[in-house]
Motif scaffolding. Sequence first.
Motif, PDB file in Angstrom:
ATOM      1  N   SER A   1     -15.177  -3.990   8.031  1.00  0.00           N
ATOM      2  CA  SER A   1     -13.810  -4.328   7.655  1.00  0.00           C
ATOM      3  C   SER A   1     -13.757  -5.614   6.841  1.00  0.00           C
ATOM      4  O   SER A   1     -13.008  -5.703   5.857  1.00  0.00           O
ATOM      5  N   ILE A   2     -14.543  -6.603   7.241  1.00  0.00           N
ATOM      6  CA  ILE A   2     -14.536  -7.875   6.521  1.00  0.00           C
ATOM      7  C   ILE A   2     -15.242  -7.744   5.174  1.00  0.00           C
ATOM      8  O   ILE A   2     -14.833  -8.347   4.177  1.00  0.00           O
ATOM      9  N   PHE A   3     -16.314  -6.944   5.118  1.00  0.00           N
ATOM     10  CA  PHE A   3     -17.072  -6.804   3.882  1.00  0.00           C
ATOM     11  C   PHE A   3     -16.400  -5.877   2.875  1.00  0.00           C
ATOM     12  O   PHE A   3     -16.613  -6.006   1.664  1.00  0.00           O
ATOM     13  N   LEU A   4     -15.573  -4.952   3.355  1.00  0.00           N
ATOM     14  CA  LEU A   4     -15.006  -3.919   2.488  1.00  0.00           C
ATOM     15  C   LEU A   4     -14.270  -4.456   1.267  1.00  0.00           C
ATOM     16  O   LEU A   4     -14.425  -3.903   0.164  1.00  0.00           O
ATOM     17  N   PRO A   5     -13.449  -5.524   1.364  1.00  0.00           N
ATOM     18  CA  PRO A   5     -12.780  -6.017   0.148  1.00  0.00           C
ATOM     19  C   PRO A   5     -13.736  -6.417  -0.963  1.00  0.00           C
ATOM     20  O   PRO A   5     -13.374  -6.325  -2.142  1.00  0.00           O
ATOM     21  N   TYR A   6     -14.964  -6.837  -0.623  1.00  0.00           N
ATOM     22  CA  TYR A   6     -15.926  -7.205  -1.662  1.00  0.00           C
ATOM     23  C   TYR A   6     -16.332  -6.000  -2.493  1.00  0.00           C
ATOM     24  O   TYR A   6     -16.686  -6.137  -3.664  1.00  0.00           O
ATOM     25  N   ALA A   7     -16.264  -4.797  -1.892  1.00  0.00           N
ATOM     26  CA  ALA A   7     -16.633  -3.581  -2.613  1.00  0.00           C
ATOM     27  C   ALA A   7     -15.537  -3.123  -3.569  1.00  0.00           C
ATOM     28  O   ALA A   7     -15.774  -2.245  -4.397  1.00  0.00           O
ATOM     29  N   VAL A   8     -14.351  -3.686  -3.450  1.00  0.00           N
ATOM     30  CA  VAL A   8     -13.244  -3.324  -4.339  1.00  0.00           C
ATOM     31  C   VAL A   8     -13.394  -4.108  -5.643  1.00  0.00           C
ATOM     32  O   VAL A   8     -13.530  -5.335  -5.610  1.00  0.00           O
ATOM     33  N   PRO A   9     -13.403  -3.447  -6.804  1.00  0.00           N
ATOM     34  CA  PRO A   9     -13.505  -4.186  -8.079  1.00  0.00           C
ATOM     35  C   PRO A   9     -12.402  -5.225  -8.223  1.00  0.00           C
ATOM     36  O   PRO A   9     -11.286  -5.042  -7.710  1.00  0.00           O
ATOM     37  N   ALA A  10     -12.720  -6.311  -8.905  1.00  0.00           N
ATOM     38  CA  ALA A  10     -11.774  -7.421  -9.029  1.00  0.00           C
ATOM     39  C   ALA A  10     -10.476  -6.994  -9.701  1.00  0.00           C
ATOM     40  O   ALA A  10      -9.394  -7.438  -9.308  1.00  0.00           O
ATOM     41  N   VAL A  11     -10.565  -6.114 -10.686  1.00  0.00           N
ATOM     42  CA  VAL A  11      -9.353  -5.667 -11.385  1.00  0.00           C
ATOM     43  C   VAL A  11      -8.470  -4.855 -10.446  1.00  0.00           C
ATOM     44  O   VAL A  11      -7.243  -5.039 -10.410  1.00  0.00           O
ATOM     45  N   VAL A  12      -9.090  -3.964  -9.673  1.00  0.00           N
ATOM     46  CA  VAL A  12      -8.317  -3.134  -8.739  1.00  0.00           C
ATOM     47  C   VAL A  12      -7.681  -4.001  -7.658  1.00  0.00           C
ATOM     48  O   VAL A  12      -6.495  -3.852  -7.325  1.00  0.00           O
ATOM     49  N   GLY A  13      -8.458  -4.929  -7.101  1.00  0.00           N
ATOM     50  CA  GLY A  13      -7.901  -5.826  -6.090  1.00  0.00           C
ATOM     51  C   GLY A  13      -6.771  -6.681  -6.637  1.00  0.00           C
ATOM     52  O   GLY A  13      -5.765  -6.913  -5.956  1.00  0.00           O
ATOM     53  N   SER A  14      -6.907  -7.145  -7.871  1.00  0.00           N
ATOM     54  CA  SER A  14      -5.848  -7.958  -8.480  1.00  0.00           C
ATOM     55  C   SER A  14      -4.578  -7.142  -8.689  1.00  0.00           C
ATOM     56  O   SER A  14      -3.469  -7.646  -8.499  1.00  0.00           O
ATOM     57  N   LEU A  15      -4.722  -5.878  -9.085  1.00  0.00           N
ATOM     58  CA  LEU A  15      -3.547  -5.017  -9.249  1.00  0.00           C
ATOM     59  C   LEU A  15      -2.858  -4.767  -7.909  1.00  0.00           C
ATOM     60  O   LEU A  15      -1.621  -4.815  -7.813  1.00  0.00           O
ATOM     61  N   LEU A  16      -3.658  -4.518  -6.871  1.00  0.00           N
ATOM     62  CA  LEU A  16      -3.075  -4.291  -5.550  1.00  0.00           C
ATOM     63  C   LEU A  16      -2.291  -5.518  -5.086  1.00  0.00           C
ATOM     64  O   LEU A  16      -1.129  -5.400  -4.647  1.00  0.00           O
ATOM     65  N   TRP A  17      -2.899  -6.685  -5.175  1.00  0.00           N
ATOM     66  CA  TRP A  17      -2.212  -7.902  -4.753  1.00  0.00           C
ATOM     67  C   TRP A  17      -1.058  -8.238  -5.692  1.00  0.00           C
ATOM     68  O   TRP A  17      -0.038  -8.781  -5.252  1.00  0.00           O
ATOM     69  N   GLY A  18      -1.207  -7.922  -6.965  1.00  0.00           N
ATOM     70  CA  GLY A  18      -0.136  -8.204  -7.916  1.00  0.00           C
ATOM     71  C   GLY A  18       1.151  -7.495  -7.549  1.00  0.00           C
ATOM     72  O   GLY A  18       2.240  -8.093  -7.596  1.00  0.00           O
ATOM     73  N   PHE A  19       1.045  -6.242  -7.149  1.00  0.00           N
ATOM     74  CA  PHE A  19       2.253  -5.515  -6.754  1.00  0.00           C
ATOM     75  C   PHE A  19       2.778  -5.988  -5.394  1.00  0.00           C
ATOM     76  O   PHE A  19       3.976  -5.899  -5.125  1.00  0.00           O
ATOM     77  N   LEU A  20       1.876  -6.500  -4.554  1.00  0.00           N
ATOM     78  CA  LEU A  20       2.352  -7.103  -3.305  1.00  0.00           C
ATOM     79  C   LEU A  20       3.086  -8.409  -3.558  1.00  0.00           C
ATOM     80  O   LEU A  20       3.931  -8.822  -2.756  1.00  0.00           O
ATOM     81  N   TYR A  21       2.768  -9.069  -4.667  1.00  0.00           N
ATOM     82  CA  TYR A  21       3.441 -10.322  -5.005  1.00  0.00           C
ATOM     83  C   TYR A  21       4.814 -10.098  -5.641  1.00  0.00           C
ATOM     84  O   TYR A  21       5.656 -11.000  -5.602  1.00  0.00           O
ATOM     85  N   LEU A  22       5.035  -8.939  -6.242  1.00  0.00           N
ATOM     86  CA  LEU A  22       6.312  -8.694  -6.922  1.00  0.00           C
ATOM     87  C   LEU A  22       7.424  -8.500  -5.899  1.00  0.00           C
ATOM     88  O   LEU A  22       7.343  -7.608  -5.045  1.00  0.00           O
ATOM     89  N   PRO A  23       8.483  -9.292  -5.960  1.00  0.00           N
ATOM     90  CA  PRO A  23       9.528  -9.226  -4.919  1.00  0.00           C
ATOM     91  C   PRO A  23      10.190  -7.860  -4.802  1.00  0.00           C
ATOM     92  O   PRO A  23      10.555  -7.438  -3.700  1.00  0.00           O
ATOM     93  N   ARG A  24      10.372  -7.157  -5.904  1.00  0.00           N
ATOM     94  CA  ARG A  24      11.135  -5.907  -5.863  1.00  0.00           C
ATOM     95  C   ARG A  24      10.373  -4.754  -5.223  1.00  0.00           C
ATOM     96  O   ARG A  24      11.003  -3.803  -4.744  1.00  0.00           O
ATOM     97  N   VAL A  25       9.068  -4.796  -5.215  1.00  0.00           N
ATOM     98  CA  VAL A  25       8.285  -3.683  -4.676  1.00  0.00           C
ATOM     99  C   VAL A  25       7.421  -4.092  -3.492  1.00  0.00           C
ATOM    100  O   VAL A  25       6.761  -3.244  -2.893  1.00  0.00           O
ATOM    101  N   SER A  26       7.406  -5.357  -3.159  1.00  0.00           N
ATOM    102  CA  SER A  26       6.503  -5.831  -2.115  1.00  0.00           C
ATOM    103  C   SER A  26       7.084  -5.613  -0.717  1.00  0.00           C
ATOM    104  O   SER A  26       8.229  -6.001  -0.448  1.00  0.00           O
ATOM    105  N   PRO A  27       6.306  -5.036   0.204  1.00  0.00           N
ATOM    106  CA  PRO A  27       6.760  -4.948   1.594  1.00  0.00           C
ATOM    107  C   PRO A  27       6.795  -6.306   2.279  1.00  0.00           C
ATOM    108  O   PRO A  27       7.472  -6.470   3.298  1.00  0.00           O
ATOM    109  N   ILE A  28       6.072  -7.276   1.732  1.00  0.00           N
ATOM    110  CA  ILE A  28       6.098  -8.625   2.301  1.00  0.00           C
ATOM    111  C   ILE A  28       7.498  -9.208   2.203  1.00  0.00           C
ATOM    112  O   ILE A  28       7.982  -9.861   3.136  1.00  0.00           O
ATOM    113  N   THR A  29       8.176  -8.959   1.078  1.00  0.00           N
ATOM    114  CA  THR A  29       9.552  -9.432   0.912  1.00  0.00           C
ATOM    115  C   THR A  29      10.468  -8.804   1.955  1.00  0.00           C
ATOM    116  O   THR A  29      11.342  -9.485   2.520  1.00  0.00           O
TER     117      THR A  29
END
Length: 313
Positions: A126-154
């Motif tokens: 579980s801890i190692f798995l994010p390293y296997a995700v390409p940087a571009v894919v991980g950035s896109l995933l987090w990018g949409f989590l950062y957007l207020p209109r689509v983020s479940p965090i908001t």
Amino acid sequence: MTPSASTTARRPVGRRAGTPYAFLAPAIFLFVAFLAAPIVYAAYLSLRKVKVSGLGLGAKSRTEIWAGLDNYARSLSDPDFLPSVGRIGLYGLIVVPTMLGLALLFALLLDANRTREPVGKFARISIFLPYAVPAVVGSLLWGFLYLPRVSPITDLFEAVGITAPELLSRDLTIWAVANIAVWGGTGFNMIVIYTALRAVPLSLYESARIDGASEVAIAWRIKIPIVTPSLIMTFVFSLIATLQVFAEPMTLRPLANTISTTWTPLMKVYRDAFTRNDLYAAAATSVIIALATFILSFGFLKLVGRRAFNQED
């Protein structure tokens, strides 16, 4: 006339001596073709510039001439260069200690006796798995989590009556980018440190427990000093990755207007080379980044490497 015994013995030895080089040949070729040659060519371009004659429309109106250190002077005096270096410095102060601290903590927890299989195996994956995700894919995933209109965090913040922070705002952008790097790099560093811990004989821990040492004392006085060489290695890797950060801010840039085209030095290289079509300035900046990486990495190893690695002798 039959050959002497010594001559017969030399022939197989000679053939065997060339076998390692035959195995190394593909790696050497790839290294020279895709690493050494581009570095040499970039250094060559950094010392050249284009001279334009007349309106620059004729076949011979643009000629490449010797520039000396002019490109380096232009790169260092560029008003966008020093701010990008400052952002990288702050980014490194956030990412490197946090990432290595979490990696060390997770490695110590996994190595503790209370973390047993299959829980330990699941935790490592579980801890190692994010390293296997390409940087571009991980950035896109987090990018949409950062957007207020689509983020479940908001939605979670609003559910408890708290205004969600705008993570892609000017003040928080660097923290948003650093979070992606920490999320993606902690697992790799944890595996390196955990592997070093697993190589320690269990009898050493048992002796400490017999003497009355607690798990915290064992971790602080035995485990951490033993894995110091691994911590130094992961620090050097993290330092190099910090100086070369590119994918995360470049991927987040279309999602936020707070990330400029020169947010990092490598993004400046990309802008100069592919937007301004100034390959010579881009090459000079690349050489500067490479030299800074070399000096900082080997300078740090020279400073602490001998003391840390000699403890294994």
